[in-house]
Design an enzyme around this catalytic site. Structure first.
Site, PDB file in Angstrom:
ATOM      1  N   TRP A 144       0.803  -1.221   0.000  1.00 62.62           N
ATOM      2  CA  TRP A 144       0.000   0.000   0.000  1.00 62.62           C
ATOM      3  C   TRP A 144       0.834   1.267   0.000  1.00 62.62           C
ATOM      4  O   TRP A 144       0.317   2.354  -0.197  1.00 62.62           O
ATOM      5  CB  TRP A 144      -0.908   0.020   1.242  1.00 62.62           C
ATOM      6  CG  TRP A 144      -0.173  -0.379   2.503  1.00 62.62           C
ATOM      7  CD1 TRP A 144      -0.167  -1.624   3.084  1.00 62.62           C
ATOM      8  CD2 TRP A 144       0.698   0.430   3.309  1.00 62.62           C
ATOM      9  NE1 TRP A 144       0.651  -1.642   4.198  1.00 62.62           N
ATOM     10  CE2 TRP A 144       1.190  -0.388   4.366  1.00 62.62           C
ATOM     11  CE3 TRP A 144       1.122   1.762   3.250  1.00 62.62           C
ATOM     12  CZ2 TRP A 144       2.078   0.079   5.343  1.00 62.62           C
ATOM     13  CZ3 TRP A 144       1.998   2.233   4.227  1.00 62.62           C
ATOM     14  CH2 TRP A 144       2.461   1.391   5.261  1.00 62.62           C
ATOM     15  N   GLU A 184      10.861  -8.040  -3.081  1.00 64.25           N
ATOM     16  CA  GLU A 184      11.355  -6.719  -2.661  1.00 64.25           C
ATOM     17  C   GLU A 184      10.799  -6.491  -1.267  1.00 64.25           C
ATOM     18  O   GLU A 184       9.605  -6.240  -1.106  1.00 64.25           O
ATOM     19  CB  GLU A 184      10.848  -5.634  -3.620  1.00 64.25           C
ATOM     20  CG  GLU A 184      11.130  -5.893  -5.096  1.00 64.25           C
ATOM     21  CD  GLU A 184      12.595  -5.737  -5.443  1.00 64.25           C
ATOM     22  OE1 GLU A 184      13.358  -5.177  -4.650  1.00 64.25           O
ATOM     23  OE2 GLU A 184      12.987  -6.222  -6.519  1.00 64.25           O
ATOM     24  N   CYS A 186      10.231   1.667   1.635  1.00 65.12           N
ATOM     25  CA  CYS A 186      11.162   0.565   1.887  1.00 65.12           C
ATOM     26  C   CYS A 186      12.600   1.050   2.015  1.00 65.12           C
ATOM     27  O   CYS A 186      13.369   0.518   2.803  1.00 65.12           O
ATOM     28  CB  CYS A 186      11.042  -0.471   0.782  1.00 65.12           C
ATOM     29  SG  CYS A 186      11.247   0.217  -0.865  1.00 65.12           S
TER      30      CYS A 186
END
Ligand code: NAD
Length: 539
Positions: A179, A276, A310
């Site tokens: 998200w 990932e 990330c």
């Protein structure tokens, strides 16, 4: 909020907007607009799930939910479309990517509105998403032949053995996305998959389906056949298995915990996957860093999308010689940030996406406070700004007893550490199980690049937070260790979706004794030939 634009088919908001960053502002979407988007979901259950906007906690849309049978149908349609698509000339496929480039730039206001309504991030951070898609589309559109053309290689007998490698599409790629960057994470990995001749079945995160659906709609407008890109909606735990069961390859972006589950399932089917995953990314500010630039970059590194990124920085190691000057400027910059849940430009950090995210971030900070951490700035939720808002927070004195020492917070919280010795800073930066992104601030590029080689991260940015590598689509992006497997972007990012097929054509001689030669004579001849080839420098 940008006004509705009937020509672009924009979100057509029907409530008051938020000029004063008003958390009670309405963000309702036109029902017809939502209907147009959600009709792209393959869902026959009749069930819907309410998606809410983190801007104000109000319902945003009812999202139709897919079943395992819907996933099966999505794969059936995708396979049929793929069979035709794989025969479509490469230039035609590449042209569709170039059209997508223009569409996302032309319709960025609509994209930004939707991303913001679904995620609550600041508009400038939402802008990174259409930008990343345009960059990715243009890169693969322009380099299609470089990656996918049949490639001649060196044959065993020069002149007589011709060998070449074809790049055969895998078939149907399953993409499961998170998200945090709902438009680009749902779309970016699919672009090289399509270019390589595959079809895609996507399951975007339940909280941010609309942005992903807008991406699907734009792909169709760019000229990709509708059935080539299937979208299903529902909980990952329920739809993950039926997707993996039918995929020829899985591309997953999300947490390390989920990535491990997916890797096991892919192994059972002997299909490849790229993962990932998470990070606990370090910045090193060396003694020769430009302090002003480092402080500016560190703010972006730590607080882009409220740290829900990330490659975001959660650990900062600062040289003793510059620590005090750096911290003074870093904290001053943070305290000057404009915070708010607003769709206007000019906001420096938006809200967290959900109550779950707020709970995790609060728990990490409270745990650290209970164990004696010093809060240099921030440290608290800000419900006055939005229901799940948390302040940008800097913690000093974090130790291994505290959860936030090694566990990814995925929020606007950074731990700062002083270092005396660079080797020690590198060793501490490499602690833990992650290895996604690192940053180094130094005015000596050569020295910083030499240090980069010692950092166990898939990307290292020098004098920049993460953009230098992430936005350079020609280089691979992904994680070492528990931050992932495989890479997006660059040639790795497209070749993962192909099977290399080697074709050899032999003429003149054969690989067996000829002209009545004995096996022994053949072996001697081949041995002499091997020695000659080595002398001639052949690989
Ligand atoms: P998550 O793993 O909970 O969810 C990601 C996706 O996986 C969602 O679509 C979810 O529905 C699905 N999913 C959940 N359980 C599943 C299962 N058992 N089988 C199949 N699918 C399942 O992650 P998240 O909390 O949504 O995302 C945040 C995490 O993602 C962070 O750790 C972040 O670092 C990471 N992330 C990594 C990158 C990267 O490029 N490395 C990019 C963005 C986010």
């Amino acid at each position: 909020m940008s006004a509705s634009d009937p020509t672009s088919g924009g979100p057509l908001l029907d409530g008051p907007h938020d000029p004063e960053h008003d958390p009670t502002a309405s963000y309702a979407l036109e029902p017809e607009y939502v209907e147009r988007l959600t009709s792209r979901i393959l869902a026959t259950t009749g069930e819907t799930k309410v998606a809410e906007s983190p801007m104000n906690g109000a319902p945003l849309a009812h999202i139709p939910q897919s079943s395992a049978a819907d996933v099966e149908e999505a794969f059936r349609r995708a396979r049929a479309a793929q069979a035709v698509w794989a025969r479509t000339p490469l230039d035609q496929r590449a042209e569709a990517l170039m059209r997508l480039h223009d569409i996302v730039l032309d319709r960025q206001d609509e994209i930004l509105d939707l991303i913001q309504l679904e995620s609550g991030k600041a508009r400038k951070h939402a802008f990174d998403e259409p930008l990343h898609i345009a960059l990715t589309a243009r890169y693969y559109g322009r380099t299609a032949h470089q990656h996918l053309d049949t490639e001649r290689k060196a044959g065993i007998v020069p002149g007589l053995t011709r060998v070449e490698v074809n790049r055969i599409p895998k078939g149907v790629v399953g993409i499961i996305s998170p998200w945090n960057y709902p438009f680009t994470m749902a779309l970016c990995d699919g672009l090289p998959a399509l270019l390589a001749g595959n079809a895609v079945v996507t399951k975007p995160d339940a909280q941010t389906m609309l942005s992903a659906l807008l991406g699907a709609q734009m792909l169709e407008e760019a000229g990709f056949p509708r059935d080539l890109w299937q979208v299903v909606a529902g909980p990952g735990r329920e739809l993950g298995t039926p997707i993996i069961d039918r995929s020829d390859y899985i591309c997953f972006t999300g947490s390390t915990a989920t990535g491990k589950i997916i890797a096991k399932q892919c192994a059972e089917h002997l299909i490849g996957c790229s993962l990932e995953l998470g990070g606990k990314n370090p910045i090193l500010v060396l003694r020769d860093a430009d302090i002003e630039k480092a402080a500016e970059g560190a703010v972006r590194a730590c607080f882009s999308n409220a740290g829900q990124l990330c490659v975001s920085t959660e650990r900062m190691f600062v040289a003793d010689q510059v620590y005090d000057r750096f911290m003074e400027r870093f904290v001053a910059r943070i305290e000057a940030m404009t915070l708010g849940a607003s769709t206007e430009w000019g906001v420096d950090m938006g809200t967290l996406i959900s109550a779950d995210q707020l709970e995790t971030v609060t728990a990490h900070v409270e745990d650290a406070k209970d164990k004696g951490v010093r809060v240099l700035t921030g440290g608290s939720p800000r419900p006055d700004l939005a229901p799940y808002f948390f302040e940008p927070t800097v913690l000093e004195g974090v130790n291994p007893e505290m959860t936030c020492f090694g566990t990814e917070t995925f929020g606007p919280v950074v731990s700062v550490y002083r270092f005396h010795d660079e080797a020690d800073a590198i060793a501490r930066a490499n602690e833990g199980e992650y290895g996604l992104n690192g940053s180094i601030y130094s005015q000596d590029g050569d020295r910083a690049r030499a240090i980069a080689k010692q950092i166990k991260c898939g990307t290292v940015n020098i004098n920049e937070a993460f953009g230098a590598t992430f936005a350079s689509i020609d280089v691979p992006m992904g994680g070492m260790r528990e931050s992932g497997m495989g890479r997006r972007q660059g040639s790795e990012g497209i070749l993962r979706y192909t099977e290399p097929q080697s074709v050899g054509t032999q003429r003149g001689i054969r690989f067996a004794p000829m002209f009545g030669m004995s096996d022994e004579a053949y072996a001697k001849l081949m041995t002499a030939n091997m020695r000659l080839m080595k002398k001639l420098g052949r690989a």
